[in-house]
Design a protein around this motif. Structure first.
Motif, short mmCIF file in Angstrom:
data_model
loop_
_atom_site.label_atom_id
_atom_site.label_comp_id
_atom_site.label_asym_id
_atom_site.label_seq_id
_atom_site.Cartn_x
_atom_site.Cartn_y
_atom_site.Cartn_z
N ALA A 120 0.85 -1.21 0.00
CA ALA A 120 0.00 0.00 0.00
C ALA A 120 0.88 1.25 0.00
O ALA A 120 0.61 2.23 -0.70
N ALA A 121 1.98 1.17 0.73
CA ALA A 121 2.83 2.38 0.86
C ALA A 121 3.34 2.77 -0.53
O ALA A 121 3.28 3.95 -0.92
N ASP A 122 3.80 1.78 -1.31
CA ASP A 122 4.35 2.13 -2.63
C ASP A 122 3.29 2.82 -3.48
O ASP A 122 3.52 3.87 -4.07
N MET A 123 2.09 2.23 -3.47
CA MET A 123 1.04 2.83 -4.32
C MET A 123 0.78 4.28 -3.89
O MET A 123 0.76 5.21 -4.72
N ALA A 124 0.68 4.48 -2.59
CA ALA A 124 0.38 5.85 -2.10
C ALA A 124 1.52 6.79 -2.49
O ALA A 124 1.30 7.87 -3.04
N PHE A 127 -8.77 -1.44 2.17
CA PHE A 127 -8.45 -0.73 3.41
C PHE A 127 -7.00 -0.26 3.48
O PHE A 127 -6.73 0.90 3.74
N ALA A 128 -6.11 -1.16 3.21
CA ALA A 128 -4.68 -0.83 3.43
C ALA A 128 -4.30 0.42 2.64
O ALA A 128 -3.73 1.38 3.17
N VAL A 129 -4.69 0.46 1.38
CA VAL A 129 -4.30 1.61 0.52
C VAL A 129 -4.99 2.88 1.05
O VAL A 129 -4.40 3.96 1.17
N LEU A 130 -6.28 2.71 1.41
CA LEU A 130 -7.03 3.87 1.94
C LEU A 130 -6.30 4.46 3.13
O LEU A 130 -6.02 5.66 3.20
N GLN A 131 -5.92 3.56 4.07
CA GLN A 131 -5.25 4.09 5.29
C GLN A 131 -3.91 4.70 4.95
O GLN A 131 -3.56 5.77 5.46
N ALA A 132 -3.21 4.09 4.02
CA ALA A 132 -1.89 4.66 3.66
C ALA A 132 -2.08 6.06 3.08
O ALA A 132 -1.42 7.02 3.48
N CYS A 133 -3.07 6.19 2.19
CA CYS A 133 -3.30 7.52 1.58
C CYS A 133 -3.68 8.54 2.66
O CYS A 133 -3.16 9.66 2.72
N VAL A 134 -4.58 8.11 3.55
CA VAL A 134 -5.05 9.05 4.59
C VAL A 134 -3.86 9.48 5.45
O VAL A 134 -3.66 10.67 5.72
N LEU A 135 -3.04 8.50 5.82
CA LEU A 135 -1.89 8.83 6.68
C LEU A 135 -0.97 9.82 5.96
O LEU A 135 -0.57 10.85 6.51
#
Lengths: 357, 344, 324, 355
Positions: B86-90, B270-278
């Motif tokens: 998720a981190a990479d995508m964000a 979820f994972a990507v959503l949370q990474a983006c939000v963070l």
């Protein structure tokens, strides 16, 4: 007119060792202590006008706000005709509130621009509902008050913007009289007014005192006004009262060097009253956050000696023959009229170049 | 300066934490995403296996503990949709939004300062009317509709610019134009108001009494005092910009973090959503700190030596003054004629 | 020689001043003075009427599909007044759908603004008056909500709790509470230190009585002006949500949704997106202009501008012109 | 620490030391309700090494006169007539460029409220040095050195370190000294001091007045002092112009005017000052309040509050005419003023009638 120590029917107000400290945040070092009032002793007799004189930052307004219970003191006692207002709660407190009222300095800021003069003057009745029941009683009282302060009944429906500075101050005074108080604290009542209007308001205050027997605490930095209006005077410097006495004593033969420099510094219209040599104090008012040790005036006093920074001076007075009598700790000097806190008081007016010999 | 920074980081770390935890909890409440990812006829066993693999079977606070444990090790979990981290995508999507927002804010600030100051200098002049008209329309046009009209006029009928995508300068014109309207509209009124008030201050008379030229009086004395309030509002506007970016990125197919967030919400990734939000929250958090530092540089009264109370007081003063959204005066009555002192 | 150069304009305004002294010039007369505000007021009342009576008048016209009339051009009277604004991809009358959409949009925007106004103002006034810890905590909460893009917050929440109209109203209200809170706090904090409030304290008035008598009358006009401005912002937010597909869901209809649905037909049927968007813009501009007028009408210091008749207004503009 | 009391400079005024000659100055303010004259036919002369006071209550136009001379009027106000000659050159006819050239070297102004007059975002050094950078092309370093000298000259302690501090880090008295330093930076011939000590306490006021006096004698400047405080005028000024509702109603040497006033307003002001004589009893106050500037009556401006008012006062505005040695007053009955204790008896009767 001697004052017997302890509670005395003749005194409207007695203040003993009143202190008030504000905690001011000063940068990263957390908060610092600002001792705005440091052991204030004060008495006001019935029907008397006590002057409270001092430069900005000396704590005059804080003292006024504390006496009006807008601020909570840290220590010390206030006796109002024998009663301690700070101990009162609820109904009792509300009853006490009627007996002390306040008039403010700025005629423009002390009136709510959205209310009419009538509403402003009768606002206190909204809180003290039992005073004048029913609108008829209220309007009667309102007209009485308007007449007392020299305004016309038709002025009641006007809004504050339609009045001059002097008239607005009369509205402020009428509001202070609404609850029929025994003591009114006047916080620089005429400082914001022009000279010609100032005289009108001072005359009004004088007439009201004669008519209603109300006592005043008159706070001001304008010495010529204080000299004209007050019976006794207390001089404040950096949170302490450093001299009290009758107006003649304090103005004509000041004991404390600071009072002497005040009297000498203020410009005089009448050449005969101008000092031979003018005392011009050096330096600036020290910051109240860390006041000088011992006597607080020592940093600017031309008579300062090492002892001044070591110990805080005791009260002392000048007896009839003009000799300085030092009050020993414990030996009460309360019956003396003219007191000051100084190790090396001014022995006679000539020394301070005050009187043109 | 350091103690001030340390204090500032602690005091704004709280909102950051609250937002991330909030989103984590909310996302979990949408029920089980298995239905989306597994074919309709998936057996119960396959659902079980999917849940275990993604740790959805654990109680919620266990999942949270695992997640935040991972965050500390920079493991933001993997995307259910693409299997990537998720981190990479964000992080891949973030620069696109950053560039878009950055260019837009730059243009908005520069234009607002020029037009705002000019409008303050000659009240009711063309620039003054123009700036109040623009800020009025900017606050009244939904950005998605503006984008669509833009595409319809410039892309479809005139064909000057592509309808979407990132390649070439032309592709930037419409997205930036759409995004810049709102911040420029608000900022120009704030700068104009701040300039008008600082030009009426006594220190301007003092500068003139020293024989300073109009250029020096306006440029050095007035503008510097008007900058501080402008900066505070610019900060709030950048946060608002992320709103706009979401819509614009969706319309123009701009590969930004806004679009990624919407897609990951719709597909419950979820994972990507949370990474983006963070990532967004951290960016806003850093932005607020930069604004505070810039503020302290501009207005010495709020420097640490002035004490925290002074700092907050000065900033609230400015924020209180300027936070009403686009203050739009109708052209005719917006002229700030000083009500003459003798007004009966 | 007389001291002031009497100009005919001033005689007339002396009369205007007289009316001012008798009592504030009525809001209505001030509204007519500013032609922008009058136009705005007319548009808004038309929109409100449309929202209330529209759906009843249109009846089932908005949902009746007529495959003969798919994607009809607007403004061509040949096919009757129902299709004056053209038709959509399912042949439904654009006019009817836009009228019904007005009701949905107002049903979302108005309650959201009212809730946010009520909660935000009271909380702000209370925090501003009492200052200290209560003020700083409230401001921290406001910062938290403000520090995150409201649209994203709305999207997340609406996705979790199915996007019904009530949820949209709630989320739009919550994200806009800090705007009112900040203004109310700033004004209330400034008012509570004023001398006439101190005076009220000296004769024992309770804080709530002071707030009601001195703070609220001053704060209300500013907040009402802010609410009108916010109405426009909330309307745009609602249409953005619908555009992203998480706002109003079919079969309900809202302007934002119509713009979204019309997007793929942009090349062939431009009016599907452009016309509903225009409706949003017109209503939003009207709200903005009314807010600008309210800002002046409710501020005693600025009010005199609206009491000037045409004659003095001309001299006002000359005064401005030669101040350059 | 004790300073000798200053005797007012009594040397004879010679023609060549006239610095500022103001004749027939009119200032109008345009309001939507018509044009209003706030300064009407004001004339006076400021001489080198002497202080002229413009005395009057708020709204009498004294500040407006000062701003008109210094060319710092607000946009809505403008000089509609009259000349203000600084060393023979009329300031009103100057172009903006000439005006800027004379602002600093020729004319300096000290404002009243130092807190708002200093730019909060620039250091004191930068603001003090600005005059040198504008007029003498000094670079940053030279300007700072000049600033330090100026700070020392006006008595600010440790100028080397405090030159980098900001205005909010100075006390009221210090800020006023900085303003004075700025005004005298290029040693101008004329210094206008607009209520320099009104916002200050008595002890600090005495320091500032002493400083102004020292600077005036050192640079032998002409000083125009704007104030409403009669005692400050009595001690600091050599000549005085008493202003009321935009007009000069009396002017002349301070001692003559204060000991023998020839205009009822001056007399009324002098009697309103609470001095020792009438301690306790009522002050003789002037009834009513100053007229609003857009409702100034034709005829004598003081007619509504004057105890000597009669028919002629309502029609014809009196012109300034000789009423004593170098003393002039604008009153039809100025000889009746000095004889009776005018303001008390007649004032009371006047007050009854108008109540």
């Amino acid at each position: 007119m001697n004052t017997t120590p302890g509670g005395n029917a003749e005194n409207v107000l007695e203040v003993k060792d009143l202190s008030k400290t504000f905690h001011v945040s000063a940068g990263a070092a957390g908060t610092k202590e600002l001792r705005a009032l440091d052991g204030i002793n004060l008495t006001v007799r019935k029907g008397e006008t006590l002057g409270l004189v001092g430069e900005s930052g000396c704590g005059k307004s804080t003292l006024a706000r504390t006496l009006m219970m807008l601020e909570q003191p840290d220590s010390g006692t206030v006796r109002f005709e024998g009663q301690d207002p700070f101990g009162l709660r609820g109904k009792e407190l509300l009853k006490w509130r009627r007996r002390v009222q306040m008039v403010f300095q700025d005629p423009f800021a002390s009136l709510n621009a959205r209310m009419t003069a009538g509403q402003i003057i009768s606002e206190p009745f909204a809180t003290h509902k039992d005073m004048h029941r029913g609108t008829a009683a209220k309007t009667k009282r309102l007209n009485e008050l308007l007449d007392l302060v020299g305004l016309r009944a038709t002025d009641a429906s006007k809004s504050p913007q339609e009045f001059s500075g002097g008239q607005r101050q009369r509205i402020g005074i009428a509001r202070a009289l609404a609850l029929d108080p025994d003591l009114i604290i006047l916080d620089e009542p005429v400082s914001a007014l022009d000279l010609s209007v100032q005289a009108q308001v001072l005359n009004l205050l004088n007439d009201l005192q004669r008519e209603l027997g109300v006592s005043y605490i008159f706070i001001s930095h304008d010495l010529s006004v204080v000299r004209h209006v007050t019976d006794r005077v207390a001089v404040m410097y950096l949170g302490r009262i450093i001299e009290t006495g009758t107006t003649e004593q304090v103005f004509d033969s000041p004991l404390h060097p600071y009072t002497a420099s005040l009297m000498s510094a203020s410009p005089k219209l009448d050449p005969a009253q101008r000092p031979v040599q003018r005392i011009v104090l050096q330096g600036e008012l020290p910051s109240p956050l860390d006041p000088p040790s011992g006597c607080r005036f020592r940093t600017r006093c031309w008579k300062a000696q090492p002892i001044c920074s070591a110990e805080r001076p005791e009260k002392m007075t000048r007896n009839e023959s003009g000799k300085i009598v030092l009050g020993m700790p414990g030996v009460g000097l309360d019956n003396a009229e003219h007191l000051a806190e100084c190790h090396f008081p001014v022995s006679n007016p000539a020394e301070a170049g005050l009187v043109r010999t | 300066m350091l103690t001030y920074l340390r204090k500032r980081i602690i005091s704004s770390a709280v909102p950051l934490l609250v937002v991330v935890v909030g989103v984590f909890a909310l996302a979990r409440m949408t029920g089980n995403p298995a239905a989306l990812y597994l074919p309709l006829n998936a057996t119960e066993a396959m659902r079980e296996d999917f849940a275990i693999r993604n740790g959805l079977d654990q109680p919620i606070w266990v999942q949270m503990a695992q997640y935040f444990g991972g965050v500390l090790r920079f493991d933001f979990g993997t995307s259910m949709r693409t299997g990537e981290s998720a981190a990479d995508m964000a992080l891949r999507a973030f620069p696109a939004t950053l560039q878009l927002a950055g260019t837009t804010m730059l243009i908005a600030i520069v234009l607002a300062v020029i037009v705002g100051s000019a409008a303050a200098l000659n009240p009711n002049g063309i620039l003054d009317r123009f700036s109040s008209f623009v800020s009025m329309t900017a606050a009244s046009i939904p950005d998605f509709w503006l984008a669509i009209v833009g595409i319809w006029v410039f892309a479809i009928t005139l064909g000057w610019v592509p309808t979407s995508g990132v390649l070439g300068a032309a592709a930037w014109v419409l997205p930036v134009a759409t995004l810049v309207m709102r911040p420029f509209g608000t900022l120009v009124q704030v700068v104009r108001g701040a300039m008008v008030s600082s030009l009426s201050e006594p220190y301007i008379k003092l500068a003139r009494s020293k024989g300073a030229t109009q250029y020096r009086v306006v440029g050095a004395h007035a503008l510097r005092n008007a900058a501080a309030p402008g900066l505070t509002v610019a900060g709030d506007l950048t946060v608002g910009l992320v709103n706009g970016a979401v819509v614009v990125e969706t319309i123009f197919g701009w590969p930004g973090i806004g679009k990624l967030m919407i897609d990951s919400i719709l597909q419950r990734d979820f994972a990507v959503l949370q990474a983006c939000v963070l990532l967004t929250a951290i960016a806003i958090f850093v932005l607020n700190i930069l604004i505070d530092i810039g503020y302290a540089l501009l207005d010495p009264r709020v420097r640490p030596s002035a004490g925290a109370r002074g700092r907050r007081k000065a900033r609230n003063e400015h924020r209180g003054q300027n936070n009403t959204p686009a203050t739009t005066g109708t052209p005719t009555t917006s002229a700030p004629v000083p009500t003459a002192a003798i007004d009966a | 020689m007389t001291q002031i150069q009497e100009k005919p304009a001033t005689q007339k305004t002396v009369k205007a001043n007289a009316t001012q002294r008798l009592g504030r010039p009525s809001m209505f007369s001030m509204l007519l003075r500013d032609k922008f505000a009058t136009v705005a007021a007319v548009i808004l009342s038309f929109v409100i009427l449309l929202a209330v009576f529209g759906p009843v008048l249109m009846g089932e016209l908005a949902t009746k599909q007529n495959l003969m009339f798919m994607n009809k051009e607007p403004f061509d009277l040949s096919n009757g007044w129902a299709y004056i604004l053209g038709s959509d991809s399912l042949g439904r009358s654009m006019l009817a759908r836009m009228v019904v959409a007005t009701q949905t949009t107002l049903l979302v925007a108005v309650p959201a603004v009212l809730i946010a106004l009520l909660i935000g103002s009271l909380w702000g006034v209370w925090a501003g008056y009492h200052r200290g810890r209560r003020e700083s905590i409230s401001m921290r909460i406001a910062d938290i909500i403000m520090s995150f893009p409201s649209l994203l917050l709305a999207v997340v929440v609406l996705f979790v709790f199915s996007p019904s109209a009530a949820n949209i109203v709630l989320i739009l209200a919550i994200t806009r509470i800090p705007i009112y809170m900040r203004t109310a706090r700033a004004e209330s904090a400034e008012l509570q230190s004023r001398t006439f409030v101190d005076a009220a304290r000296t004769f024992g008035t309770k804080p709530n009585a002071i707030i009601a008598r001195h703070v609220i009358p001053v704060v209300t006009p500013t907040l009402l002006t802010l609410a009108t401005l916010e109405f426009c912002f909330v309307m745009l937010a609602e249409s953005s949500l619908s555009f992203l597909g998480i706002g109003i869901q079919p079969p309900d209809v809202s302007w934002g949704l119509m713009v979204a649905q019309g997007r793929q037909y942009l090349q062939t049927a431009w009016w599907l997106s452009i016309l509903p968007g225009l409706a949003i813009v017109v209503t939003a501009v009207a709200a903005n202009m009314l807010a600008a007028w309210m800002r002046i009408a409710t501020d005693p210091a600025q009010r005199w501008r609206l009491t000037l008749d045409k004659q003095t207004k001309k001299s006002l503009t000359t005064v401005i012109k030669d101040t350059k | 620490m004790m300073t000798e009391m200053r005797e007012p400079t009594a040397d004879k005024a010679t023609a060549n030391d006239t610095v500022l000659e103001v004749t027939g100055l009119d200032v109008d303010i345009r309001t939507p309700r018509g044009t209003v004259r706030v300064v009407s036919q004001v004339s006076f002369t400021a001489r080198r090494g002497r202080t002229l006071a413009l005395l009057g209550e708020s709204g009498c136009g004294k500040s407006m006169t000062a701003k008109a001379i210094a060319g710092l009027l607000d946009p809505v106000a403008s000089v509609s007539a009259g000349r203000a000659e600084l060393n023979g050159v009329d300031l009103n006819q100057m172009t903006a460029k000439q005006r800027r050239a004379v602002a600093g070297p020729g004319l300096g102004i000290v404002f009243q409220d130092a807190l708002t007059a200093l730019n909060p975002v620039y250091t004191i050094g930068a603001q003090l040095g600005e005059s040198f950078r504008i007029h003498r092309g000094a670079n940053k370093k030279q300007a700072k050195a000049e600033a330090i000298d100026l700070m020392r000259r006006v008595g600010i302690p440790e100028p080397e370190t405090r030159v980098n501090s900001y205005p909010h880090q100075f006390s009221g008295g210090m800020r006023q000294r900085i303003l004075i330093a700025m005004a005298v930076a290029l040693s101008p011939q004329l210094l206008i001091a607009d209520e320099p000590t009104t916002a200050l306490d008595v002890t600090v006021q005495a320091q500032i007045m002493a400083l102004l006096h020292k600077l005036r004698t050192e640079d032998h400047m002409a000083v125009v002092l704007i104030t409403h405080d009669l005692a400050v005028v009595a001690e600091e000024a050599d000549e005085v112009c008493v202003m009321y509702a935009g007009n000069v109603v009396e002017q002349g040497p301070v001692d003559t005017v204060f000991s023998n006033p020839t205009h009822p307003y001056t007399k009324g002001l002098l009697d309103s000052v609470p001095s020792d004589a009438q301690r306790g009893e009522g002050l003789s106050s002037i009834p009513g309040s100053p007229p609003e500037l857009n409702k100034i009556p034709s005829g004598c401006v003081y007619q509504e509050r004057c105890p000597l008012v009669s028919a002629i006062c309502r029609e014809e505005r009196p012109v300034l005419r000789e009423t004593g040695v170098a003393q002039r007053a604008a009153c039809h009955f100025s000889e009746k003023v000095s004889s009776a204790k005018v303001s008390t008896e007649l004032a009371n009767s006047f007050e009854e009638e108008n109540r």
